[in-house]
Design a protein around this motif. Structure first.
Motif, PDB file in Angstrom:
ATOM      1  N   ALA A  80     -55.249  -0.537 158.068  1.00  0.00           N
ATOM      2  CA  ALA A  80     -53.882  -0.016 157.993  1.00  0.00           C
ATOM      3  C   ALA A  80     -53.880   1.352 157.332  1.00  0.00           C
ATOM      4  O   ALA A  80     -54.453   1.538 156.267  1.00  0.00           O
ATOM      5  CB  ALA A  80     -52.989  -0.979 157.220  1.00  0.00           C
ATOM      6  N   TRP A  82     -50.984   2.893 156.579  1.00  0.00           N
ATOM      7  CA  TRP A  82     -49.846   2.830 155.665  1.00  0.00           C
ATOM      8  C   TRP A  82     -49.219   1.440 155.778  1.00  0.00           C
ATOM      9  O   TRP A  82     -49.680   0.598 156.557  1.00  0.00           O
ATOM     10  CB  TRP A  82     -48.819   3.930 155.972  1.00  0.00           C
ATOM     11  N   TRP A  83     -48.184   1.196 155.026  1.00  0.00           N
ATOM     12  CA  TRP A  83     -47.506  -0.097 155.079  1.00  0.00           C
ATOM     13  C   TRP A  83     -47.008  -0.378 156.480  1.00  0.00           C
ATOM     14  O   TRP A  83     -46.444   0.486 157.154  1.00  0.00           O
ATOM     15  CB  TRP A  83     -46.347  -0.085 154.092  1.00  0.00           C
ATOM     16  N   THR A  84     -47.196  -1.600 156.959  1.00  0.00           N
ATOM     17  CA  THR A  84     -46.765  -1.945 158.311  1.00  0.00           C
ATOM     18  C   THR A  84     -46.491  -3.440 158.402  1.00  0.00           C
ATOM     19  O   THR A  84     -47.075  -4.245 157.673  1.00  0.00           O
ATOM     20  CB  THR A  84     -47.826  -1.534 159.356  1.00  0.00           C
ATOM     21  N   GLN A  85     -45.627  -3.787 159.300  1.00  0.00           N
ATOM     22  CA  GLN A  85     -45.325  -5.191 159.581  1.00  0.00           C
ATOM     23  C   GLN A  85     -44.893  -5.309 161.033  1.00  0.00           C
ATOM     24  O   GLN A  85     -44.122  -4.483 161.539  1.00  0.00           O
ATOM     25  CB  GLN A  85     -44.211  -5.709 158.653  1.00  0.00           C
ATOM     26  N   GLN A  87     -46.348  -4.695 163.765  1.00  0.00           N
ATOM     27  CA  GLN A  87     -46.796  -3.661 164.684  1.00  0.00           C
ATOM     28  C   GLN A  87     -48.251  -3.934 165.019  1.00  0.00           C
ATOM     29  O   GLN A  87     -49.147  -3.753 164.195  1.00  0.00           O
ATOM     30  CB  GLN A  87     -46.634  -2.265 164.079  1.00  0.00           C
ATOM     31  N   PRO A  96     -49.807   2.678 163.207  1.00  0.00           N
ATOM     32  CA  PRO A  96     -50.128   2.601 161.776  1.00  0.00           C
ATOM     33  C   PRO A  96     -51.542   2.083 161.504  1.00  0.00           C
ATOM     34  O   PRO A  96     -51.885   1.827 160.363  1.00  0.00           O
ATOM     35  CB  PRO A  96     -49.079   1.625 161.249  1.00  0.00           C
ATOM     36  N   TRP A  97     -52.343   1.912 162.563  1.00  0.00           N
ATOM     37  CA  TRP A  97     -53.675   1.334 162.432  1.00  0.00           C
ATOM     38  C   TRP A  97     -54.755   2.328 162.876  1.00  0.00           C
ATOM     39  O   TRP A  97     -54.558   3.066 163.841  1.00  0.00           O
ATOM     40  CB  TRP A  97     -53.796   0.064 163.274  1.00  0.00           C
ATOM     41  N   SER A 134     -45.365  -0.913 149.853  1.00  0.00           N
ATOM     42  CA  SER A 134     -44.236  -0.919 150.768  1.00  0.00           C
ATOM     43  C   SER A 134     -43.177   0.046 150.247  1.00  0.00           C
ATOM     44  O   SER A 134     -43.048   0.247 149.045  1.00  0.00           O
ATOM     45  CB  SER A 134     -43.648  -2.331 150.837  1.00  0.00           C
ATOM     46  N   PRO A 152     -43.311   5.659 155.230  1.00  0.00           N
ATOM     47  CA  PRO A 152     -43.823   4.332 154.880  1.00  0.00           C
ATOM     48  C   PRO A 152     -45.050   4.389 153.974  1.00  0.00           C
ATOM     49  O   PRO A 152     -45.969   5.177 154.189  1.00  0.00           O
ATOM     50  CB  PRO A 152     -44.186   3.724 156.244  1.00  0.00           C
ATOM     51  N   ASN A 694     -36.030  -4.930 165.971  1.00  0.00           N
ATOM     52  CA  ASN A 694     -37.343  -5.066 165.351  1.00  0.00           C
ATOM     53  C   ASN A 694     -37.435  -6.270 164.424  1.00  0.00           C
ATOM     54  O   ASN A 694     -38.453  -6.462 163.747  1.00  0.00           O
ATOM     55  CB  ASN A 694     -37.686  -3.795 164.566  1.00  0.00           C
TER      56      ASN A 694
END
Length: 871
Positions: A80, A82-85, A87, A96-97, A134, A152, A694
């Motif tokens: 990751a 940065w922060w991600t959810q 995705q 974000p990966w 986050s 993010p 989302n």
């Protein structure tokens, strides 16, 4: 503000020549419609690769991953960024990966080559910039301005600049901003009056914008610092009191003096502006020659070029101790032949993609400045100079960059000038229904009497997308003017067609006006042959001397006549707030802002909650030299602003007005605007607007989506999608003589059959007439419960998922779930209710689906009230 590029040293900045070449085109285009498709980026082709690394724990849609977390997905390991959810990992540069390569025993795929540049939000240095939290854990989140996007995973230090209401902390006792553009070229050359950093009224202003830096041939920000003798970093003014260099700094020039005075005046922010009229599509090299490199037009063609520029901005801001960057891109519009005529060969063939590139640029700058600010422990600002004419804004979609900017500086000047024959004010605050250019183009007839060449219309355009406190009204400390004016009231509203011998500048289709020249054109620009371009361009101190019948001891240095014909009488219109000077003998008309216009505009800022005033340019301000008997450069107009803004109230800090309370719980719903027609064919404005859920739960059919948009439109939005989009409340009706009445129209539609599934979208092709910026204050009502959305980037909301049964008691400010106590206001006959309003009646909570009056909740299952259950 200029019509040619050959005389950089004398030239003001030309934010609005192109908007005024519009009247004839407007009449023909009112009935034309069209659409263009959105371009898509292509990923690199994958090739098989052997896997030699064990796979990390599989990725899942539910957990939140912080920067640095490692997962596996479809035979590859990913880290990751940065922060991600929710995705899914991918190799897209925007994801974000970051792929770590194949894992496990079997073959998989990976890109054939490494990316040549990092993604837009990838930190520019090693681990210290890697986001680890986050956005909700940022201790500075409490200071983030309402509506500004969070980068993010980055602890952006908002509290360095903003208080806990999200208002900017201003110096010098100010409640509103006083932003002055300080130009690089008034250095005293050729014995002309000098204006250096030492002349700035530091104790009366809040921000200084340095004009200009540019985009160089390597797509980096530049001031030609490597060139010996450049004014930014390698010029001195020996013997000039106050211009002594700070020897502790490794550079000289304007930047040295700006840093020196900034240190002595803490709180005043210094921000370089990039671009401007002459350097949007190219740049001036060290020898003063213009290089037609493409500038912003070509730099924004690819993410790699944008990344190069943004990284150079971060380094530039750090090197010289600036407080951020100001983007003066004139203009990323899809209108044909807009902006500088010298750039038409570059801009016109790209016009369908320019605004997308502008969005990518501003998003990337926001992200990289936030990462740098978190590293450095100080907040870096991102601001932009914006056009104000409805003609230009029609080609700029719905201005989808407001969430990335700290504020916008509206170029509410150059609204009339010698690019055509229609004689009007340089910077009108209000419309009077008689603007000669709009009348000739049939605009009043086409749009219910609304005129769009004035500061109030422009302010409401941006107010539709952002709070008033992030909008600054531009004011001209200079004039525009005509000669040989025919008709009008003391020239105002008349015509000044060019004479038969006039060579009209490029971009005017040989239909220019008769611009004032000679002593009425002190700050003239030159054509490529060095001949003065008649435009009536003068600092305010010069027209005040003309009014007194004084030539001024500086006239010879500017190579203008040293005699005056006729007399100049000042006028001020109480409706438009235009201020101008009229010479009845020569039929000369000169319009700019002196004390009456500035007072009116400062009062307007205070009364409307705007953020402040932006000045082009500081060197046009005046004081009176009693000994010489003449007006000269000074600070009298800035003094008026400081007096007005140090005794006012704080500016507006919320996107929504008090009559639309936003729920404190929000659904993860986003909105995108797609498939706009090119500006000249954008009649009506009819994009496909995509609403994306989302969240983890479906938004069911029958839910209401209500939003607001600016009163710059006539307020008759509808759709071509069959969703029965309805305007439930109008903030303004009729013409806008003396100003628009309200800020927002309110609109709603019902989610169709099938709802909006988790991770899915619906598209509503909406249509409206006049330019309006992004929608605001979106409320989704599900089973009687009202929610805000993440789209608005609201300050202080909690993001929630819908309960399993829909709305229920899971969030929002709706019902209480049958506790026996109804907290919503009781419904009352005779009261007008707008969509989204929550009331109680008969032991239940109800939410208005649309505007209604005297419709009893529960009287009909298909009525205007949605049943929210017992309370």
């Amino acid at each position: 503000m200029r019509l040619s590029l050959s005389s950089r040293a004398r030239s003001p900045r030309a934010p609005g020549r192109a908007p005024q070449v519009l009247a004839a085109a407007t009449t023909l285009a009112v009935l034309v419609t069209g659409a263009v498709g959105a371009a898509t980026a292509q990923a690199a082709s994958p090739v098989p690769a052997a896997a030699t690394t064990p796979c990390a724990a599989p990725w899942s849609a539910t957990p939140a991953y912080s920067g640095g977390a490692t997962v596996s997905y479809q035979g590859q390991n990913f880290r990751a960024k940065w922060w991600t959810q929710n995705q899914a990992p991918s190799t897209s540069p925007d994801a974000p990966w970051q792929s770590l390569g194949a894992c496990g025993d079997g073959p998989t795929t990976e890109p054939t080559t490494e990316p040549t540049t990092e993604p837009t939000t990838e930190p520019t240095t090693e681990p210290t910039t890697e986001p680890t939290t986050s956005p909700s854990t940022n201790p500075h989140e409490k200071c983030r301005p309402d509506g500004m996007v969070q980068t993010p995973g980055v602890d952006t230090p908002y509290c360095d600049v903003y208080d806990e209401a999200g208002r900017e902390k201003l110096p010098n006792g100010l409640d509103r901003r006083v932003i002055g553009y300080f130009t690089s070229w008034r250095t005293g050359a050729n014995d002309q009056p000098r204006y250096l950093a030492s002349d700035i009224p530091w104790t009366k202003i809040s921000h200084i914008n340095y004009a200009f830096a540019h985009v160089d041939g390597q797509n980096k920000v530049s001031v030609n610092a490597s060139a010996p003798g450049n004014v930014a970093t390698d010029t001195t003014w020996p013997g000039v009191a106050g211009a002594e260099m700070d020897p502790s700094l490794p550079y000289e020039g304007h930047f040295n003096l700006l840093a020196k005075y900034k240190k002595a005046n803490p709180g005043v922010k210094v921000i370089p502006a990039v671009g401007g009229w002459a350097e949007t599509g190219g740049y001036f090299d060290a020898a003063g020659n213009r290089v037609a490199s493409g500038g912003f037009y070509t730099m924004t063609e690819s993410q790699a070029k944008i990344d190069t520029f943004a990284d150079s901005v971060v380094a530039f801001v750090r090197e010289y101790g600036f407080d951020g960057i100001d983007i003066d891109y004139e203009y990323p519009t899809s209108n044909n032949q807009a902006g500088n005529p010298d750039d038409f060969h570059i801009s016109d063939k790209r016009r369908g993609q320019l605004f997308k590139g502008y969005i990518d640029l501003m998003r990337t700058l926001r992200e990289k400045l936030d990462v740098a600010g978190a590293q450095d422990g100080e907040y870096y600002m991102l601001t932009t100079a914006t056009p104000s004419s409805g003609w230009l804004l029609r080609g700029m979609e719905v201005y989808q960059v407001t969430q990335y900017t700290d504020y916008v500086n509206m170029m509410t000047y150059d609204l009339h000038g010698a690019w055509n024959e229609y004689v009007g004010g340089n910077g009108a605050l209000f419309d009077d229904g008689k603007d000669p250019e709009l009348a000739a183009g049939g605009v009043y007839t086409a749009y219910k009497g609304i005129g769009y060449l004035n500061g109030d219309w422009s302010s409401h355009y941006f107010r539709g997308a952002m709070q008033g406190g992030r909008i600054n009204l531009g004011v001209p400390f200079y004039t525009r003017g005509f000669q040989n004016v025919q008709g009008g009231t003391y020239g105002m509203g008349g015509r000044a067609p060019a004479t038969a011998s006039t060579k009209c500048p490029a971009g005017t289709n040989n239909k220019c006006g008769d611009g004032a020249d000679g002593i009425d054109n002190l700050w003239y620009d030159s054509d490529p042959q060095g001949v003065a371009i008649p435009a009536g361009a003068n600092p305010i101190w010069h027209v005040l001397n003309l009014e007194k019948g004084v030539v001024g001891d500086y006239a010879a240095a500017y190579k203008v006549p040293t005699t005056i014909q006729g007399s100049y009488e000042r006028h001020f219109d109480p409706v438009t707030k235009n201020e101008w000077w009229w010479n009845a003998q020569t039929k000369t008309f000169l319009s700019g802002d002196a004390d009456q216009a500035i007072t009116a505009k400062a009062d307007y800022v205070n009364s409307t909650g705007l953020g402040g005033l932006m000045i082009w340019e500081l060197a046009g301000d005046y004081d009176y030299d009693q000994a010489k008997g003449q007006y000269e450069m000074g600070s009298s107009l800035v003094d008026i602003m400081h007096t007005k803004f140090s005794s006012s109230t704080p500016y507006g800090a919320s996107k929504a007005n008090a009559d639309r309370p936003m729920p404190t719980k929000a659904l993860d719903l986003d909105i995108r605007y797609t498939e706009f027609a090119l500006g000249d064919n954008n009649y009506p404005i009819s994009p496909k607007v995509v609403f994306t859920n989302n969240g983890a739960k479906d938004i069911p059919a029958g839910s209401l989506i209500s939003f607001q948009y600016g009163t710059t439109d006539t307020g008759e939005m509808s759709d071509w999608s069959g969703l029965k989009t309805t305007v439930t409340a109008k903030g303004h009706t009729g013409d806008n003589v003396g100003g628009l009445d309200g800020d927002f129209h309110t609109v709603q539609f019902t989610v169709p059959t099938g709802g909006i599934p988790a991770g899915g979208s619906i598209t509503n092709q909406l249509k409206w007439a006049m330019p309006a910026a992004q929608f605001s204050n979106v409320i989704v009502t599900v089973d009687g419960v009202a929610y805000s959305t993440t789209y608005d980037h609201l300050h202080g909301v909690t993001v929630v998922d819908l309960p399993a049964t829909g709305g229920g008691t899971g969030g929002g400010d709706g019902g209480t779930g049958g506790t026996g106590s109804c907290t919503a206001p009781a419904w009352a006959a005779g009261t007008v209710y707008t969509g989204g309003t929550v009331v109680s009646h008969g032991g239940k909570v109800w939410t208005a689906r649309y505007w209604n009056q005297n419709d009893t909740p529960g009287a009909s299952a298909w009525g205007p009230w949605a049943d929210g259950g017992a309370c």
